[in-house]
Design a protein around this motif. Sequence first.
Motif, mmCIF file in Angstrom:
data_model
loop_
_atom_site.group_PDB
_atom_site.id
_atom_site.type_symbol
_atom_site.label_atom_id
_atom_site.label_comp_id
_atom_site.label_asym_id
_atom_site.label_seq_id
_atom_site.Cartn_x
_atom_site.Cartn_y
_atom_site.Cartn_z
ATOM 1 N N HIS A 254 -126.707 -4.585 -19.512
ATOM 2 C CA HIS A 254 -125.474 -4.097 -18.887
ATOM 3 C C HIS A 254 -125.718 -2.798 -18.110
ATOM 4 O O HIS A 254 -125.242 -2.633 -16.986
ATOM 5 N N MET A 255 -126.487 -1.896 -18.688
ATOM 6 C CA MET A 255 -126.700 -0.596 -18.038
ATOM 7 C C MET A 255 -127.549 -0.726 -16.779
ATOM 8 O O MET A 255 -127.426 0.084 -15.859
ATOM 9 N N LYS A 256 -128.393 -1.756 -16.713
ATOM 10 C CA LYS A 256 -129.168 -1.978 -15.483
ATOM 11 C C LYS A 256 -128.253 -2.459 -14.351
ATOM 12 O O LYS A 256 -128.673 -2.509 -13.197
ATOM 13 N N GLY A 257 -127.013 -2.802 -14.675
ATOM 14 C CA GLY A 257 -126.038 -3.200 -13.661
ATOM 15 C C GLY A 257 -124.967 -2.145 -13.446
ATOM 16 O O GLY A 257 -123.895 -2.431 -12.913
ATOM 17 N N TYR A 258 -125.237 -0.893 -13.843
ATOM 18 C CA TYR A 258 -124.221 0.172 -13.752
ATOM 19 C C TYR A 258 -123.782 0.468 -12.314
ATOM 20 O O TYR A 258 -122.730 1.075 -12.112
ATOM 21 N N GLY A 259 -124.601 0.065 -11.329
ATOM 22 C CA GLY A 259 -124.214 0.323 -9.946
ATOM 23 C C GLY A 259 -122.854 -0.278 -9.631
ATOM 24 O O GLY A 259 -122.105 0.230 -8.780
ATOM 25 N N HIS A 260 -122.522 -1.347 -10.316
ATOM 26 C CA HIS A 260 -121.242 -2.027 -10.109
ATOM 27 C C HIS A 260 -120.087 -1.290 -10.786
ATOM 28 O O HIS A 260 -118.932 -1.482 -10.434
ATOM 29 N N ASP A 263 -119.687 5.443 -9.935
ATOM 30 C CA ASP A 263 -120.382 6.239 -8.911
ATOM 31 C C ASP A 263 -121.620 6.841 -9.564
ATOM 32 O O ASP A 263 -121.526 7.386 -10.673
ATOM 33 N N GLY A 264 -122.740 6.747 -8.905
ATOM 34 C CA GLY A 264 -123.982 7.256 -9.503
ATOM 35 C C GLY A 264 -124.600 6.265 -10.470
ATOM 36 O O GLY A 264 -125.637 6.534 -11.065
ATOM 37 N N GLY A 265 -123.946 5.133 -10.634
ATOM 38 C CA GLY A 265 -124.435 4.127 -11.586
ATOM 39 C C GLY A 265 -125.771 3.529 -11.178
ATOM 40 O O GLY A 265 -126.614 3.238 -12.028
ATOM 41 N N ASP A 266 -125.984 3.363 -9.864
ATOM 42 C CA ASP A 266 -127.259 2.796 -9.385
ATOM 43 C C ASP A 266 -128.424 3.677 -9.804
ATOM 44 O O ASP A 266 -129.479 3.187 -10.195
ATOM 45 N N ASP A 267 -128.202 4.985 -9.691
ATOM 46 C CA ASP A 267 -129.274 5.919 -10.023
ATOM 47 C C ASP A 267 -129.617 5.821 -11.514
ATOM 48 O O ASP A 267 -130.785 5.709 -11.888
ATOM 49 N N LEU A 268 -128.590 5.828 -12.375
ATOM 50 C CA LEU A 268 -128.886 5.706 -13.806
ATOM 51 C C LEU A 268 -129.495 4.328 -14.089
ATOM 52 O O LEU A 268 -130.458 4.221 -14.856
ATOM 53 N N ALA A 269 -128.982 3.292 -13.448
ATOM 54 C CA ALA A 269 -129.508 1.935 -13.681
ATOM 55 C C ALA A 269 -131.009 1.884 -13.419
ATOM 56 O O ALA A 269 -131.760 1.234 -14.154
#
Length: 404
Positions: A254-260, A263-269
């Motif tokens: 799930h966290m590898k899809g945080y970009g969805h 905001d900033g989720g892609d970076d953490l993903a």
Amino acid sequence: MAWVTDFAPTTVELNACIDCGLCLPVCPTFGVTGDESASPRGRIAAMRAVDRRLVEVDERFAEVMGLCLQCRACEVACPSLVQFGRLMEGARAEVAAQLPDWRTVATRTVFGRAIASRSAVVLLSWVVGAVQRMHLASVLPGSAAKATALRTIPLPVPTTAGHEWLPEGEPIGTVGFLAGCVMDQWYSDVHTAVIQVLRTAGYRVVAPKNQTCCGALAAHEGAAYDAAKMAAQNVEAFDGFDLVVVDSAGCSAHMKGYGHWADGGDDLASRIIDANELIATLLDADLLPHIEGDTPIAVQDPCHLRHAQGIAEEPREILRAAGYSPVETDPAGTCCGAAGAYQLDHPEMSAILGMAKSTQVRATGLNLVASANPGCEMQLKAHLDSGTVVAHPIELYWDALRSR
Ligand code: SF4
Ligand code: SF4
């Protein structure tokens, strides 16, 4: 009215499906029912019908979406790279928004709110831990009784968030660590094993206090806005870590899809790494030792490790390094039927798949099984003989390492 939330499947996403049907043979619910509406293609057809305003989000639509396990086996088979998991999360969000009922409220309360509150999860863990010690399982209703058959929860309950562990020997860096929700108390032995193995390799491990549940269960159950809030909180909590280690397959997927989700989720993903991936890499780099042995062990692949992240070899590599000889149970990696809250919503389908999985494990003649996801472990234990041990591959590696 077609869609009403910000998470609805888009026309472009839905049109990626070319109706080829290659996903049908790998879909567990289609395999059991033989019904097109219980297949990935059938579910996408239903979503398209809503998107084109041919039908409303109604009870039948909810039923068709509800039977999906969200195992994502269909994504691997799809030549058109349809992001089915994303589509299904959007469809579930629409059902929750357009057909609110007691279940929507309960789902939001449990998977959207309570699970994101550390004190609520700790309180629940105390209650389950106390029930386990009082041997009250036999007087509880089905699902509650099943919960008491989990690993025994340590009392007082442990909490990982807010702690850090220094490396042993030569330091090689710092990693962030996801404590998770129930994983923290209910599978604390897995957390301990992962943290200790990372320390052995030379990592400083930090579990930031302001982190929260990854939000996977909320997203899967249609509580999309709550899932987005959890993702946003974790984006902030894990700012500054080059790598963030996650030891539950459902959470890392799930966290590898945080970009969805934030905001900033892609970076953490891009900085999320499943614990199996990292430890296999450390073994390859000889930063962790290989232990001799060839004890046979049955291996079960969690869907969110194998299908959602393409991680299958790494747990086997860890098991070999722990002195085990992996024995395959299911070359197709079909879902065991655990699937988060699915066991509660669809007990019959869950039981059919759980029985099929346990038959595959029994066919190996082994009473030791490796599984890298807490939900799968629970499901396997519920369907296997009580003498069968189910453990996380990294837990087995840590046991082997410390008893050298
Ligand atoms: S996610 Fe799993 S159950 Fe759902 S449609 Fe895809 S293969 Fe079938
Ligand atoms: S394999 Fe992909 S493109 Fe083909 S029917 Fe299934 S989802 Fe659609």
